[in-house]
Design a protein around this motif. Structure first.
Motif, PDB file in Angstrom:
ATOM      1  N   GLU A  26       0.830  -1.210   0.000  1.00 12.20           N
ATOM      2  CA  GLU A  26       0.000   0.000   0.000  1.00 12.20           C
ATOM      3  C   GLU A  26       0.862   1.256   0.000  1.00 12.20           C
ATOM      4  OE1 GLU A  26      -3.788   1.957   0.101  1.00 12.20           O
ATOM      5  OE2 GLU A  26      -3.087   0.000  -0.529  1.00 12.20           O
ATOM      6  N   ARG A  29       2.431   1.448  -3.409  1.00  7.74           N
ATOM      7  CA  ARG A  29       1.502   1.138  -4.514  1.00  7.74           C
ATOM      8  C   ARG A  29       2.129   0.077  -5.413  1.00  7.74           C
ATOM      9  NH1 ARG A  29      -2.413   5.334  -4.861  1.00  7.74           N
ATOM     10  NH2 ARG A  29      -2.783   4.955  -7.076  1.00  7.74           N
ATOM     11  N   ASN A  55      -5.228   0.714  -2.895  1.00  6.43           N
ATOM     12  CA  ASN A  55      -4.860   1.446  -4.101  1.00  6.43           C
ATOM     13  C   ASN A  55      -5.218   0.642  -5.354  1.00  6.43           C
ATOM     14  OD1 ASN A  55      -2.308   0.377  -5.682  1.00  6.43           O
ATOM     15  ND2 ASN A  55      -1.923  -0.070  -3.506  1.00  6.43           N
ATOM     16  N   THR A  57      -3.518   0.473  -8.150  1.00  8.17           N
ATOM     17  CA  THR A  57      -2.356   0.223  -8.996  1.00  8.17           C
ATOM     18  C   THR A  57      -1.800  -1.191  -8.846  1.00  8.17           C
ATOM     19  OG1 THR A  57      -1.748   2.552  -8.807  1.00  8.17           O
ATOM     20  CG2 THR A  57      -0.031   1.046  -9.557  1.00  8.17           C
ATOM     21  N   SER A  58      -1.834  -1.727  -7.645  1.00  7.08           N
ATOM     22  CA  SER A  58      -1.170  -2.999  -7.352  1.00  7.08           C
ATOM     23  C   SER A  58      -1.732  -4.153  -8.186  1.00  7.08           C
ATOM     24  CB  SER A  58      -1.308  -3.339  -5.872  1.00  7.08           C
ATOM     25  OG  SER A  58      -0.678  -2.362  -5.075  1.00  7.08           O
ATOM     26  N   ASN A  96       6.201  -1.936 -12.305  1.00  8.24           N
ATOM     27  CA  ASN A  96       5.854  -1.347 -11.028  1.00  8.24           C
ATOM     28  C   ASN A  96       6.831  -1.828  -9.954  1.00  8.24           C
ATOM     29  OD1 ASN A  96       4.358   0.175  -9.228  1.00  8.24           O
ATOM     30  ND2 ASN A  96       2.787  -1.393  -8.910  1.00  8.24           N
ATOM     31  N   ARG A 196      -3.944   1.284   5.462  1.00 12.82           N
ATOM     32  CA  ARG A 196      -3.653   2.631   4.946  1.00 12.82           C
ATOM     33  C   ARG A 196      -2.987   3.481   6.014  1.00 12.82           C
ATOM     34  NH1 ARG A 196      -8.873   2.379   2.641  1.00 12.82           N
ATOM     35  NH2 ARG A 196      -9.673   3.708   4.302  1.00 12.82           N
TER      36      ARG A 196
END
Length: 217
Positions: A26, A29, A55, A57-58, A96, A196
């Motif tokens: 997190e 990301r 998120n 994106t992961s 990533n 978070r």
């Protein structure tokens, strides 16, 4: 682009690597990958991290090995009639950041001759070591640090999970000279909001700790 790639290792079993991995995923990301899953195939560690991360994106990469029994990988693989081979385990391709969670501690056997630490050496990535305070945890943490250093495996730092014991943590950090990547408190329930919160709390220092290793990726 954040290309940080880190291996999350624990000083033993049931240390909280999966929660720590979720916090790091997190915070960065990042993508997540657990090369070997032993048992709980219907509710795997990948499933747990996916549920805890907020998120968008992961990406969650498929395991290299999915073993049916909640045992040491070498024993679980034998029951399933397969052999874990390091040559078949390669870091997934991604643009990533990537968090890689080991199955158990560093000296857990994967087959008759390879340990988790041999997989760490093969992957060639730095380690975040997760420690949890209990009687004997100093010994287990220092042994884990020493075995990494004996093999020239780079250590980013230590992430403490669970109840805080200042004297224990201070000794470990002072003796090893490693930074504290973060602290995750004892929580009755882990939720997306909890993850978070911890991700936000460790983020300011996290980039500082991983920056020296980023040129290796």
């Amino acid at each position: 682009m954040n290309m940080t790639k880190l291996i999350v290792a624990g000083i033993g079993t049931e240390i909280g690597k999966t929660v720590a991995s979720a916090v790091l995923v997190e915070a960065l990301r990042a993508d997540y990958w657990k090369p070997i899953q032993s048992g709980a195939l219907g509710n795997s560690d990948t499933d747990t991290v996916r549920r805890l991360v907020s998120n968008p994106t992961s990406y969650f990469h498929a395991e290299a090995y999915r073993l049916t029994q909640p045992l040491s990988p070498h024993a679980a693989a034998e029951i399933d009639g397969i052999s874990i081979e390091l040559a078949t385990i390669s870091v997934p391709s991604t643009h990533n950041a990537l968090i890689i969670e080991l199955a158990g501690g560093l000296m857990v056997p994967l087959n008759s001759h390879d340990l988790n630490i041999d997989l760490v050496q093969k992957l060639g990535l730095p380690v975040v070591l997760v420690s949890r305070n209990y009687l004997g945890s100093i010994n287990h943490t220092l042994l884990s640090v020493d075995v990494c250093r004996s093999r020239s495996i780079p250590l980013v730092g230590i992430l403490f999970n669970g109840p805080t014991v200042p004297t224990t943590e201070t000794f470990i950090l002072t003796y090893t000279g490693l930074p504290c990547v973060g602290r995750i408190g004892q929580e009755e329930v882990m939720t997306k909001a909890t993850i978070r919160h911890y991700a936000t709390s460790i983020l300011p220092g996290l980039h500082q700790f991983v920056k020296p290793f980023q040129q290796e990726f």
